[in-house]
Design a protein around this motif. Sequence first.
Motif, mmCIF file in Angstrom:
data_model
loop_
_atom_site.group_PDB
_atom_site.id
_atom_site.type_symbol
_atom_site.label_atom_id
_atom_site.label_comp_id
_atom_site.label_asym_id
_atom_site.label_seq_id
_atom_site.Cartn_x
_atom_site.Cartn_y
_atom_site.Cartn_z
ATOM 1 N N UNK A 1 -35.085 -34.485 74.554
ATOM 2 C CA UNK A 1 -35.992 -33.350 73.919
ATOM 3 C C UNK A 1 -37.512 -33.682 74.280
ATOM 4 N N UNK A 2 -38.254 -32.626 74.432
ATOM 5 C CA UNK A 2 -39.772 -32.887 74.661
ATOM 6 C C UNK A 2 -40.445 -31.947 73.745
ATOM 7 N N UNK A 3 -41.415 -32.467 73.323
ATOM 8 C CA UNK A 3 -42.513 -31.479 72.452
ATOM 9 C C UNK A 3 -43.532 -31.413 72.950
ATOM 10 N N UNK A 4 -44.048 -30.217 73.171
ATOM 11 C CA UNK A 4 -45.472 -30.159 73.780
ATOM 12 C C UNK A 4 -46.494 -29.141 72.885
ATOM 13 N N UNK A 5 -47.553 -29.855 73.035
ATOM 14 C CA UNK A 5 -48.692 -29.105 72.071
ATOM 15 C C UNK A 5 -50.050 -28.981 73.042
ATOM 16 N N UNK A 6 -50.497 -27.722 73.062
ATOM 17 C CA UNK A 6 -51.403 -27.672 73.907
ATOM 18 C C UNK A 6 -52.889 -27.524 72.958
ATOM 19 N N UNK A 7 -53.871 -27.554 73.706
ATOM 20 C CA UNK A 7 -55.223 -27.549 72.841
ATOM 21 C C UNK A 7 -56.306 -27.402 74.134
ATOM 22 N N UNK A 8 -57.412 -26.942 73.567
ATOM 23 C CA UNK A 8 -58.701 -26.816 74.292
ATOM 24 C C UNK A 8 -59.028 -25.304 74.555
ATOM 25 N N UNK A 9 -58.272 -24.521 74.097
ATOM 26 C CA UNK A 9 -58.653 -23.020 74.350
ATOM 27 C C UNK A 9 -59.826 -22.670 73.302
ATOM 28 N N UNK A 10 -60.522 -21.606 73.660
ATOM 29 C CA UNK A 10 -61.650 -21.152 72.835
ATOM 30 C C UNK A 10 -62.253 -19.767 73.346
ATOM 31 N N UNK A 11 -63.433 -19.561 72.966
ATOM 32 C CA UNK A 11 -64.117 -18.181 73.445
ATOM 33 C C UNK A 11 -65.226 -19.179 74.324
ATOM 34 N N UNK A 12 -65.469 -18.230 75.620
ATOM 35 C CA UNK A 12 -66.281 -18.898 76.554
ATOM 36 C C UNK A 12 -66.585 -17.713 77.451
ATOM 37 N N UNK A 13 -67.991 -17.601 77.901
ATOM 38 C CA UNK A 13 -68.502 -16.576 78.628
ATOM 39 C C UNK A 13 -68.104 -16.449 80.274
ATOM 40 N N UNK A 14 -68.028 -15.352 80.685
ATOM 41 C CA UNK A 14 -67.492 -15.407 82.161
ATOM 42 C C UNK A 14 -68.189 -16.121 83.023
ATOM 43 N N UNK A 15 -67.566 -16.711 83.673
ATOM 44 C CA UNK A 15 -68.348 -17.686 84.765
ATOM 45 C C UNK A 15 -68.304 -19.023 84.121
ATOM 46 N N UNK A 16 -67.810 -19.101 82.949
ATOM 47 C CA UNK A 16 -67.604 -20.527 82.094
ATOM 48 C C UNK A 16 -66.325 -21.490 82.652
ATOM 49 N N UNK A 17 -66.351 -22.436 82.026
ATOM 50 C CA UNK A 17 -65.223 -23.332 82.161
ATOM 51 C C UNK A 17 -64.396 -23.852 80.988
ATOM 52 N N UNK A 18 -63.266 -24.003 80.801
ATOM 53 C CA UNK A 18 -62.368 -24.740 79.908
ATOM 54 C C UNK A 18 -61.264 -25.743 80.497
ATOM 55 N N UNK A 19 -61.024 -26.728 79.974
ATOM 56 C CA UNK A 19 -60.227 -27.630 80.171
ATOM 57 C C UNK A 19 -58.824 -27.608 79.268
ATOM 58 N N UNK A 20 -57.760 -27.038 79.339
ATOM 59 C CA UNK A 20 -56.862 -27.059 78.544
ATOM 60 C C UNK A 20 -55.828 -28.656 78.931
ATOM 61 N N UNK A 21 -55.461 -28.767 77.471
ATOM 62 C CA UNK A 21 -54.652 -30.217 77.644
ATOM 63 C C UNK A 21 -53.217 -29.771 77.052
ATOM 64 N N UNK A 22 -52.183 -30.429 77.442
ATOM 65 C CA UNK A 22 -51.052 -30.229 76.697
ATOM 66 C C UNK A 22 -50.287 -31.772 76.720
#
Length: 122
Positions: free
Chosen positions: A1-22
Amino acid sequence: QVQLVESGGGLVQAGGSLRLSCAASGRTFSSYAMGWFRRAPGKEREFVATISWNGGSTSYADSVKGRFTISRDNAKNTVYLQMNSLKPEDTAVYYCAAGSFMMTTTSGYHYWGQGTQVTVSS
C-alpha cells in the motif's frame, strides 16, 4: 500500500514557475514508476509526465515537453514536477500516481494522491 500526498500548487502568472511535490508513504516507493496527471475543468484526466523507478527514464506529454521536468528522490520518497513557462491552459488539478510501469494512461497506476490545484492567470 502506498499513500501519496501532493503539495506545491497555487496561483501563478503566465510565464511563471511552480514545483509540485508528491510525498509517498511506505518502504516500497523506490520500486514504483511514478506519474503526474492533470484534470482541467470540464475535461478528462490527462497524462503529464512519468518517471521510472530509478529516475533513469522519463516521458512527457507533447503539451508540456521542454517546459516541465519530472524527477524523484527515492531517499526522500518524493517525486517532483518542476513547471516552467506556465500557460493559462496548464490550469488544472494535478495528481501524482504510482504504478508498476511507466504508463501514459490512468489505468496503469494503482495508487493516487488527492490532487493539488494549479491556476495560471493570463
